[in-house]
Scaffold this motif. Structure first.
Motif, PDB file in Angstrom:
ATOM      1  N   TYR A 166      72.443 -60.119 -41.158  1.00 27.05           N
ATOM      2  CA  TYR A 166      72.524 -60.501 -39.753  1.00 27.05           C
ATOM      3  C   TYR A 166      71.524 -59.659 -38.956  1.00 27.05           C
ATOM      4  CZ  TYR A 166      76.747 -62.923 -41.169  1.00 27.05           C
ATOM      5  OH  TYR A 166      77.638 -63.766 -41.791  1.00 27.05           O
ATOM      6  N   LYS A 167      70.351 -60.223 -38.717  1.00 23.69           N
ATOM      7  CA  LYS A 167      69.317 -59.535 -37.949  1.00 23.69           C
ATOM      8  C   LYS A 167      69.587 -59.732 -36.465  1.00 23.69           C
ATOM      9  CE  LYS A 167      65.822 -60.278 -41.510  1.00 23.69           C
ATOM     10  NZ  LYS A 167      64.592 -60.992 -41.873  1.00 23.69           N
ATOM     11  N   TYR A 168      69.364 -58.667 -35.690  1.00 22.43           N
ATOM     12  CA  TYR A 168      69.586 -58.748 -34.251  1.00 22.43           C
ATOM     13  C   TYR A 168      68.536 -57.928 -33.509  1.00 22.43           C
ATOM     14  CZ  TYR A 168      72.023 -54.256 -34.857  1.00 22.43           C
ATOM     15  OH  TYR A 168      72.343 -52.964 -35.171  1.00 22.43           O
ATOM     16  N   VAL A 169      68.414 -58.202 -32.225  1.00 21.72           N
ATOM     17  CA  VAL A 169      67.409 -57.545 -31.385  1.00 21.72           C
ATOM     18  C   VAL A 169      68.018 -57.200 -30.030  1.00 21.72           C
ATOM     19  CG1 VAL A 169      65.496 -58.810 -32.456  1.00 21.72           C
ATOM     20  CG2 VAL A 169      66.528 -59.683 -30.351  1.00 21.72           C
ATOM     21  N   CYS A 170      67.313 -56.333 -29.321  1.00 24.61           N
ATOM     22  CA  CYS A 170      67.531 -56.140 -27.891  1.00 24.61           C
ATOM     23  C   CYS A 170      66.492 -57.033 -27.235  1.00 24.61           C
ATOM     24  CB  CYS A 170      67.322 -54.682 -27.508  1.00 24.61           C
ATOM     25  SG  CYS A 170      67.320 -54.399 -25.731  1.00 24.61           S
ATOM     26  N   THR A 171      66.919 -58.087 -26.564  1.00 24.75           N
ATOM     27  CA  THR A 171      65.941 -59.046 -26.039  1.00 24.75           C
ATOM     28  C   THR A 171      64.968 -58.425 -25.036  1.00 24.75           C
ATOM     29  OG1 THR A 171      67.619 -59.932 -24.525  1.00 24.75           O
ATOM     30  CG2 THR A 171      67.258 -61.121 -26.572  1.00 24.75           C
ATOM     31  N   PRO A 172      65.379 -57.479 -24.163  1.00 19.76           N
ATOM     32  CA  PRO A 172      64.379 -56.880 -23.281  1.00 19.76           C
ATOM     33  C   PRO A 172      63.374 -55.968 -24.005  1.00 19.76           C
ATOM     34  CG  PRO A 172      66.578 -56.623 -22.331  1.00 19.76           C
ATOM     35  CD  PRO A 172      66.741 -57.110 -23.743  1.00 19.76           C
ATOM     36  N   HIS A 173      63.728 -55.448 -25.189  1.00 13.87           N
ATOM     37  CA  HIS A 173      62.882 -54.458 -25.862  1.00 13.87           C
ATOM     38  C   HIS A 173      62.509 -54.822 -27.295  1.00 13.87           C
ATOM     39  CE1 HIS A 173      65.132 -52.042 -22.739  1.00 13.87           C
ATOM     40  NE2 HIS A 173      63.871 -52.025 -22.340  1.00 13.87           N
ATOM     41  N   GLU A 174      62.619 -56.077 -27.650  1.00 13.91           N
ATOM     42  CA  GLU A 174      62.270 -56.498 -29.018  1.00 13.91           C
ATOM     43  C   GLU A 174      60.819 -56.162 -29.340  1.00 13.91           C
ATOM     44  OE1 GLU A 174      62.188 -60.467 -31.877  1.00 13.91           O
ATOM     45  OE2 GLU A 174      62.841 -60.653 -29.798  1.00 13.91           O
ATOM     46  N   THR A 175      59.921 -56.367 -28.390  1.00 11.23           N
ATOM     47  CA  THR A 175      58.491 -56.113 -28.656  1.00 11.23           C
ATOM     48  C   THR A 175      58.199 -54.625 -28.844  1.00 11.23           C
ATOM     49  OG1 THR A 175      57.979 -56.042 -26.288  1.00 11.23           O
ATOM     50  CG2 THR A 175      57.737 -58.170 -27.417  1.00 11.23           C
ATOM     51  N   LEU A 176      59.122 -53.753 -28.420  1.00 10.09           N
ATOM     52  CA  LEU A 176      58.963 -52.312 -28.642  1.00 10.09           C
ATOM     53  C   LEU A 176      59.523 -51.888 -30.001  1.00 10.09           C
ATOM     54  CD1 LEU A 176      59.983 -50.974 -25.121  1.00 10.09           C
ATOM     55  CD2 LEU A 176      57.676 -51.332 -26.028  1.00 10.09           C
ATOM     56  N   GLY A 177      60.175 -52.812 -30.708  1.00 15.71           N
ATOM     57  CA  GLY A 177      60.737 -52.514 -32.013  1.00 15.71           C
ATOM     58  C   GLY A 177      62.224 -52.252 -32.006  1.00 15.71           C
ATOM     59  N   MET A 178      62.913 -52.639 -30.951  1.00 17.11           N
ATOM     60  CA  MET A 178      64.366 -52.422 -30.905  1.00 17.11           C
ATOM     61  C   MET A 178      65.056 -53.561 -31.646  1.00 17.11           C
ATOM     62  SD  MET A 178      66.676 -51.272 -27.688  1.00 17.11           S
ATOM     63  CE  MET A 178      68.407 -50.886 -27.894  1.00 17.11           C
ATOM     64  N   LYS A 179      65.237 -53.317 -32.970  1.00 21.36           N
ATOM     65  CA  LYS A 179      65.801 -54.309 -33.876  1.00 21.36           C
ATOM     66  C   LYS A 179      66.812 -53.639 -34.786  1.00 21.36           C
ATOM     67  CE  LYS A 179      61.339 -56.638 -34.422  1.00 21.36           C
ATOM     68  NZ  LYS A 179      60.332 -56.994 -35.451  1.00 21.36           N
ATOM     69  N   GLY A 180      67.723 -54.453 -35.303  1.00 21.71           N
ATOM     70  CA  GLY A 180      68.702 -53.939 -36.252  1.00 21.71           C
ATOM     71  C   GLY A 180      69.122 -55.016 -37.226  1.00 21.71           C
ATOM     72  N   ILE A 181      69.928 -54.600 -38.188  1.00 19.62           N
ATOM     73  CA  ILE A 181      70.469 -55.541 -39.162  1.00 19.62           C
ATOM     74  C   ILE A 181      71.817 -55.044 -39.653  1.00 19.62           C
ATOM     75  CG2 ILE A 181      69.393 -54.512 -41.217  1.00 19.62           C
ATOM     76  CD1 ILE A 181      68.861 -57.435 -42.173  1.00 19.62           C
ATOM     77  N   VAL A 182      72.713 -55.988 -39.858  1.00 20.88           N
ATOM     78  CA  VAL A 182      73.990 -55.713 -40.515  1.00 20.88           C
ATOM     79  C   VAL A 182      73.978 -56.496 -41.825  1.00 20.88           C
ATOM     80  CG1 VAL A 182      76.501 -55.886 -40.401  1.00 20.88           C
ATOM     81  CG2 VAL A 182      75.194 -55.385 -38.314  1.00 20.88           C
ATOM     82  N   VAL A 183      74.117 -55.788 -42.932  1.00 24.65           N
ATOM     83  CA  VAL A 183      74.188 -56.407 -44.246  1.00 24.65           C
ATOM     84  C   VAL A 183      75.664 -56.452 -44.626  1.00 24.65           C
ATOM     85  CG1 VAL A 183      73.537 -56.231 -46.671  1.00 24.65           C
ATOM     86  CG2 VAL A 183      71.926 -55.493 -44.884  1.00 24.65           C
ATOM     87  N   VAL A 184      76.187 -57.644 -44.849  1.00 22.40           N
ATOM     88  CA  VAL A 184      77.605 -57.816 -45.137  1.00 22.40           C
ATOM     89  C   VAL A 184      77.779 -58.209 -46.597  1.00 22.40           C
ATOM     90  CG1 VAL A 184      79.728 -59.010 -44.474  1.00 22.40           C
ATOM     91  CG2 VAL A 184      77.963 -58.574 -42.744  1.00 22.40           C
ATOM     92  N   THR A 185      78.581 -57.413 -47.308  1.00 19.08           N
ATOM     93  CA  THR A 185      78.869 -57.667 -48.720  1.00 19.08           C
ATOM     94  C   THR A 185      80.378 -57.754 -48.893  1.00 19.08           C
ATOM     95  OG1 THR A 185      78.878 -55.300 -49.227  1.00 19.08           O
ATOM     96  CG2 THR A 185      76.795 -56.466 -49.511  1.00 19.08           C
ATOM     97  N   SER A 186      80.800 -58.316 -50.018  1.00 13.63           N
ATOM     98  CA  SER A 186      82.251 -58.402 -50.264  1.00 13.63           C
ATOM     99  C   SER A 186      82.725 -57.241 -51.106  1.00 13.63           C
ATOM    100  CB  SER A 186      82.592 -59.710 -50.959  1.00 13.63           C
ATOM    101  OG  SER A 186      81.913 -59.826 -52.170  1.00 13.63           O
TER     102      SER A 186
END
Length: 132
Positions: free
Chosen positions: A112-132
């Motif tokens: 699940y990739k996500y961003v901060c929409t006001p700061h995406e171009t600055l590299g404010m990104k994250g990810i949640v990897v979900v496993t069982s």
């Protein structure tokens, strides 16, 4: 840190920069996936130091188990931030309120990739990897 393991949950993420098809290429605080699989409500900081200011998530990449509720908590630094999934599965409001929280429960495996929409171009990104 999650190191790719070799066990039944090995998805090959490892801790090398450049994982996830270049998702973190412009994120200066990404050092690997942090294993939060034993936590029921892991917290990710919003507006933490990184990317030339208070424009980061801390940690930017976490692994959780299905059924886990991830909580994002605002530092109040770096202006207005949000948490917006790139596939529209979840999205917080845009705010700069210190202590504001947003949470989402992950019921299905995946990335699940996500961003901060006001700061995406600055590299404010994250990810949640979900496993069982």
């Amino acid at each position: 840190m999650y190191d790719g393991g070799g066990g039944e949950h090995d998805l090959g993420y490892g801790d090398e920069v450049g994982s996830f098809d270049g998702w973190f290429d412009d994120v200066d605080d990404y050092t690997g996936v942090v294993d939060k699989t034993g936590e029921s409500r892991p917290v990710v900081g919003v507006g933490t130091e990184g990317n030339g200011g208070q424009f980061a998530y801390d940690p930017p990449a976490i692994e959780v188990s299905t059924g886990t509720t991830v909580v994002w908590k605002w530092t109040g630094e770096g202006g207005y931030h949000d948490v917006a999934h790139v596939g529209d599965a979840f999205e917080s409001e845009v705010t700069q309120e210190r202590g504001f929280t947003f949470e989402h429960t992950f019921e299905n495996e995946g990335e699940y990739k996500y961003v901060c929409t006001p700061h995406e171009t600055l590299g404010m990104k994250g990810i949640v990897v979900v496993t069982s």
